[in-house]
Design an enzyme around this catalytic site. Structure first.
Site, PDB file in Angstrom:
ATOM      1  N   SER A  61     -34.307 -39.495 104.879  1.00 52.93           N
ATOM      2  CA  SER A  61     -33.767 -39.936 103.603  1.00 52.93           C
ATOM      3  C   SER A  61     -33.761 -38.848 102.538  1.00 52.93           C
ATOM      4  O   SER A  61     -33.111 -38.983 101.504  1.00 52.93           O
ATOM      5  CB  SER A  61     -34.611 -41.113 103.087  1.00 52.93           C
ATOM      6  OG  SER A  61     -35.947 -40.694 102.797  1.00 52.93           O
ATOM      7  N   LYS A 117     -37.973 -35.286  94.715  1.00 52.78           N
ATOM      8  CA  LYS A 117     -37.244 -36.412  95.292  1.00 52.78           C
ATOM      9  C   LYS A 117     -37.333 -37.615  94.357  1.00 52.78           C
ATOM     10  O   LYS A 117     -38.404 -37.931  93.845  1.00 52.78           O
ATOM     11  CB  LYS A 117     -37.824 -36.746  96.667  1.00 52.78           C
ATOM     12  CG  LYS A 117     -37.064 -37.830  97.435  1.00 52.78           C
ATOM     13  CD  LYS A 117     -37.684 -38.057  98.807  1.00 52.78           C
ATOM     14  CE  LYS A 117     -36.934 -39.095  99.612  1.00 52.78           C
ATOM     15  NZ  LYS A 117     -37.512 -39.294 100.970  1.00 52.78           N
ATOM     16  N   SER A 160     -38.380 -38.128 107.236  1.00 47.29           N
ATOM     17  CA  SER A 160     -37.465 -37.903 106.121  1.00 47.29           C
ATOM     18  C   SER A 160     -37.620 -36.570 105.416  1.00 47.29           C
ATOM     19  O   SER A 160     -36.842 -36.254 104.519  1.00 47.29           O
ATOM     20  CB  SER A 160     -37.604 -39.033 105.098  1.00 47.29           C
ATOM     21  OG  SER A 160     -37.155 -40.245 105.642  1.00 47.29           O
TER      22      SER A 160
END
Length: 515
Positions: free
Chosen positions: A163, A88, A187
């Protein structure tokens, strides 16, 4: 892609590991197959913000040479050596850009690796690249990225969650077998739910946060994204452990028997006889889609049929968790993001006219560098922390947090693990909630309590509704991460016995979906 490459990317990470160690495939072949997949479908999915092709292949080739050398050099390789992974883009990675999905950090190259990245490199896993996210991890749909939204591989007209939608979509689309995410209010788990992947939020402090760009420091946690519970457990075992560089890192001595649990062993245990599973009264019913609740009840019935004891637990403070979270998180975020001002960190934008003062440079930089959702949360957090309002808002939210922790303590006296739907809905259409922030925030209603309490949680696919994945969430007491792997692994195996193919393998071929 060739049929061989297509079959390689559809293996689990555990299967890839076994074939690599047996010499049936090479890491270069495996890594190239994933790079080819990224080239083929990521124009549609937009899961990656950066693809590190040369670095990934270099790592893969080095692993192959070590295996070919045999002897102690081959024996010393980590089981995941040669298995590719995505990271990420909130986790700093030396030699690759780290943007946090924001124009504020566009093109920024970190001079150091996050601790979890150090561990991945030490295990010699090829890093495929950096995945898309809501800007500074603020969002539930990955539509707030400054570099365009990520799309759901099950239906590219829908969101992949947020997210960490980029990591989840990459794994669901077979662009990567494993990925790292961060979970502040869900997330990792919420994207897992809507993309049919497995996402784990470890116990707070169980995985080092050093090198993860902070949003809300008391809530953020790095964790694994995978297609199976076993794969998530394999990655969790690698990245877990104490880190002196993280002041919130838990000493391993605080875990049962003074060491981290064996997550993989727990994930392979199918027997749930005698396991007490608590159904959270507040995390079902109104606001949850009928199809989501139907799959959830079917999952509970499968567990009950196989010997689990199902009880209902009452956690009344959970009704206030969403409100408390959206005061605590923006407050911490407003403090953490204060450094991005064009003077100390981040890009610099000069005012178009007027005197060139520090205040005006800061104003111009933050106006241009931050997106609407980040600005919204900074304003909310600054207000909650301001003189005259601190006790009424931030202070009250922290009191609710304490009540939620007490509710969990009481619930775990009645049950070994707790269970709920991960998300109240399946993936919703892109842009359908962008103009309604409150509706967007409601997607986190089931995942937020775990972050407020610092306990571990996992989302595992629980079936399909309207042809889209539904997630089931398991929660356990702090430092008892092995329990969520046991429950989730058992449910996964029980459901796999029901379907012709594992749920993660049923994602439509992107070439067919996109025409």
């Amino acid at each position: 892609m060739t049929s061989t490459s297509n079959s390689l990317i559809r293996l689990t990470a555990a299967e890839m590991s076994a074939k690599l160690r047996a010499g049936e495939i090479t890491s270069v072949e495996l890594t190239q197959a994933h790079l080819d997949r990224i080239a083929a479908v990521d124009g549609t999915i937009n899961a990656f913000l950066h693809v590190a092709e040369a670095e990934a292949l270099e790592t893969a080739a080095a692993v192959d040479r070590s295996r070919a050398a045999g002897g102690t050099e081959a024996e010393s390789l980590h089981p995941l050596a040669g298995v590719p992974i995505a990271v990420k883009d909130l986790i700093v990675t030396k030699g690759q850009p780290t943007t946090a999905g924001s124009k504020m950090l566009e093109g920024w190259m970190s001079p150091y690796d996050a601790t979890v990245v150090e561990k991945i490199r030490a295990a010699r896993m090829p890093i495929l690249g950096k995945t898309n996210l809501d800007e500074f991890a603020m969002g539930s749909s990955t539509e707030h990225s400054a570099f365009g939204p990520t799309r759901n591989p099950w239906d590219p007209t829908r969101i992949p969650g947020g997210s960490g939608g980029g990591s989840a979509a990459a794994v669901a689309a077979f662009e990567a077998p494993l990925a790292l995410g961060t979970d502040t209010g869900g997330s990792i788990r919420q994207p897992g739910s809507v993309t049919g992947t497995v996402g784990t939020k470890p116990t707070y402090g169980g995985v080092s946060r050093y090198g993860a760009i902070a949003m809300a420091s008391s809530l953020d946690q790095i964790g694994p994204v995978a297609r199976t519970v076993e794969d998530a457990a394999l990655l969790h075992e690698l990245i877990a452990g104490h880190d002196n560089k993280d002041s919130t890192s838990l000493p391993e001595a605080e875990y049962p028997e003074g060491r981290l649990p064996a997550f993989v062993d727990a994930a392979s245990a199918k027997n749930v006889a005698g396991l007490r599973i608590g159904v959270i009264k507040q995390l079902q019913g109104a606001g949850y889609q009928a199809g989501v609740l139907a799959r959830f009840q079917e999952a509970l019935e499968r567990l009950r049929e196989n010997g689990a004891e199902i009880v209902e637990v009452d956690c009344p403070s959970f009704d206030y968790a969403l409100g408390a979270y959206y005061l605590i998180m923006p407050s911490e975020a407003s403090s953490n993001l204060a450094r991005y001002d064009g003077v100390r960190y981040g890009t610099r934008v000069l005012p178009e006219e007027g005197p060139l003062t520090i205040e005006r440079v800061m104003g111009a930089t933050r106006a241009a560098g931050f997106g609407d959702e980040v600005k919204r949360r900074i304003i909310l957090g600054t207000y909650a922390l301001s003189a005259g309002y601190y006790d009424a808002y931030y202070g009250s939210a922290q009191k609710i947090r304490t009540l939620i922790q007490r509710d969990f303590d009481a619930a775990f006296e009645q049950a070994d693990v707790l269970v709920s739907p991960t998300s109240p809905t399946v993936a919703f259409p892109l842009a359908s909630k962008l103009d309604d922030p409150v509706a967007m925030y409601l997607n986190d209603v089931a995942t937020i309590p775990a972050n407020l309490a610092g306990i571990p949680g996992i989302s595992v696919p629980g079936g399909l509704s309207e042809g889209l994945p539904v997630g089931v969430q398991f929660l356990a007491p702090a430092k008892q991460d092995a329990r969520v792997y046991h429950a989730a692994g058992a449910l996964e195996q029980l459901l796999n016995d029901t379907y012709d193919a594992p749920l993660w393998a049923q994602v439509p071929a992107l070439e067919e979906v996109t025409g």
